[in-house]
Design an enzyme around this catalytic site. Structure first.
Site, short mmCIF file in Angstrom:
data_model
loop_
_atom_site.label_atom_id
_atom_site.label_comp_id
_atom_site.label_asym_id
_atom_site.label_seq_id
_atom_site.Cartn_x
_atom_site.Cartn_y
_atom_site.Cartn_z
N HIS A 207 -4.78 -3.34 -4.56
CA HIS A 207 -5.30 -3.51 -3.20
C HIS A 207 -4.31 -4.27 -2.32
O HIS A 207 -4.70 -4.91 -1.34
CB HIS A 207 -6.66 -4.21 -3.21
CG HIS A 207 -7.65 -3.61 -4.15
ND1 HIS A 207 -8.38 -2.47 -3.85
CD2 HIS A 207 -8.01 -3.96 -5.41
CE1 HIS A 207 -9.15 -2.17 -4.88
NE2 HIS A 207 -8.95 -3.04 -5.84
N SER A 331 20.69 3.05 12.28
CA SER A 331 19.94 3.02 13.53
C SER A 331 20.92 3.20 14.68
O SER A 331 22.05 2.70 14.63
CB SER A 331 19.19 1.70 13.68
OG SER A 331 18.70 1.53 15.00
#
Length: 496
Positions: A207, A331
């Site tokens: 989780h 990038s």
């Protein structure tokens, strides 16, 4: 005063370009240029034949229109040769060695020019399989022995007899020669990660929250085992074929030659290609096996997608570094970036592959009554499902090759989460008869940042035998691993 008129830039062809590069050339002129574009990797509509063509080009001989035509010609030739071997078909006598060698050469030496000849015939007939029949008959004009049996080309066949075997052969070649080898490379690469990192203790997350430790190698081994199961199923998957005429009953065959055992002949013919025989069909082989094959491949892809997402996440928290490649840009604005693009590309292309496979798997087994034509246009896309899968596999392999394990970051993360030892502590407390051990540990650790000193203090205060207390005091997150290390190295000895 009105501002001076802005001067536009000049485009590559000398046309004036307005603000933001908007051309002032006429729409009609642009349209003419677009329609005149030849098909290249730069002008292809889809990326499989464009941007990514170099990565999947080995699939072209298999799944292209050329590949389909080549397989259809092969089936037509082999069927005539089969008829020549049947004693009940007196009008097609056994071929001599020279004739059989000539027939073999049509299959073995089939090339682009031959496929173009078929397409020229199709431009007239408007029927792709009939055009193959006419091409074969045209080739037979070179041999007198074959001129006598021209009308036994395509004898007793519906187009789907030819097509279903052609597609089965394409699928068989695609799986055996292209998909399975790349699956093997993925399995080996991830298995290497498992074995090399079998002892690298790592914090689990269930989780998204800290959980009992594992090893990096064991988590990789989980993926390997899942992939190996799917590969095993793919290896044993049937690839079926039929050759029973217009509605699957040998109607025309039995009228012409009632004494011939047509089901035996068809079975022998289909299995001669290394395919499995389907005795119960309509005009079409029902394609259930294609659904089964793509179901297996789709599950393999889903497991790989799960792997891609996990590796992406591990990279984002620093568990893996990525080797930089000179000249690559991460990038357009942030020079420092080294993005996990290989895993992102793999994930995206797996999604497209599975979308295609899901549609192929759910649509192809459905055909109205004894057949409709909806399967024909859908079947032409099976190569895309292979192409996007293989593109994804290749990207994942590239990404795996760039991975560097950041053991210090993994160890630091694990050492910051001593609360994961609450599980073994409360388990020993249960063993020793301490009341409400779970509840006591819950109150002590839930939502808390627990240190080694805090855990030691808690263990020292427990009223349990000294031997058990020493066991707890000796526990560390990086040693609380169960059998994770042995699992990571035990794949070869674990039955599937």
């Amino acid at each position: 005063q009105r501002p001076a008129k802005r001067q536009g830039w000049k485009g590559a062809a000398g046309h004036a370009l307005g603000p933001k590069g908007v051309g002032v050339a006429s729409v009609a002129e642009v349209g003419k240029q677009a329609t005149a574009l030849e098909l290249t990797e730069l002008t292809a509509i889809g990326p499989i034949d464009g941007r990514y063509a170099s990565k999947v080009k080995e699939l072209r001989p298999v799944f292209s229109e050329y590949g389909l035509i080549q397989k259809r010609v092969e089936v037509e030739i082999r069927w005539l040769q089969k008829l020549s071997q049947c004693a009940d078909i007196g009008e097609v006598p056994p071929f001599n060695q020279d004739t059989n060698q000539f027939l073999d050469s049509i299959v073995d030496q089939f090339g682009i020019e031959d496929a173009l000849a078929v397409k020229r015939a199709e431009a007239v007939t408007k029927h792709d399989v009939k055009s193959v029949e006419y091409y074969v008959k045209e080739r037979f004009s070179e041999r007198k022995e074959l001129q006598n049996v021209l009308e036994f080309v395509h004898f007793g066949c519906t187009s789907e007899d030819i097509n279903n075997l052609a597609y089965a052969l394409m699928l068989k070649e695609g799986v055996q020669n292209h998909m399975l080898p790349l699956m093997d490379k993925l399995i080996v690469s991830i298995k290497n990660l498992a074995e090399e990192n079998k002892d690298v203790a790592m914090l689990s997350r269930t989780h998204g929250q800290p959980a009992s430790p594992t090893t990096l190698g064991k988590e990789m081994a989980n993926v390997v085992y899942r992939l190996m199961r799917q590969k095993k199923q793919l290896l044993s998957a049937e690839i079926l074929g039929k050759f029973a005429g217009a509605v699957g009953n040998y109607n025309a065959h039995m009228v012409a030659y009632p004494k011939a055992d047509w089901e035996r002949i068809a079975r022998e013919f289909v299995t001669s290609f290394g395919l499995d025989f389907n005795p119960y069909t309509t005009q079409i082989e029902p394609h259930d096996y294609i659904s089964e094959v793509f179901g297996i491949a789709s599950r393999f892809n889903t497991i790989m997608m799960d792997f891609d997402k996990d590796i992406w996440s591990y990279i984002s928290i620093g568990y893996f570094k990525q080797k930089t490649v000179a000249g690559e840009v991460g990038s357009s604005t942030m020079p420092h970036k080294v993005n996990p693009i290989d895993f992102e590309n793999s994930e995206g292309n797996l999604g497209i592959a599975n979308a295609l496979m899901d549609h192929l798997g759910s649509k192809l087994p459905i055909s109205r009554w004894q057949r409709d034509l909806t399967d024909s246009t859908v079947l032409r896309n099976i190569g895309l499902a292979f192409g996007y899968s293989m593109l994804a596999y290749t990207s994942a392999l590239q990404g795996i090759a760039k991975l560097e394990v950041n053991e210090s970051a993994i160890a630091e993360d694990l050492d910051s989460n001593w609360e994961v030892l609450a599980e073994p502590v409360q388990t020993i407390m249960r063993k020793c008869g301490v009341e409400e051990p779970y509840e006591k540990l819950k109150a002590f650790t839930r939502g808390q940042s627990v240190t080694q000193e805090m855990m030691s203090t808690f263990a020292e205060q427990l009223d349990i035998p000294r031997e058990e207390k020493q066991k707890l005091l000796g526990l560390k997150p990086d040693s609380y691993l169960g059998n994770a290390s042995s699992k990571a190295s035990g794949l070869d000895s674990t039955p599937l």
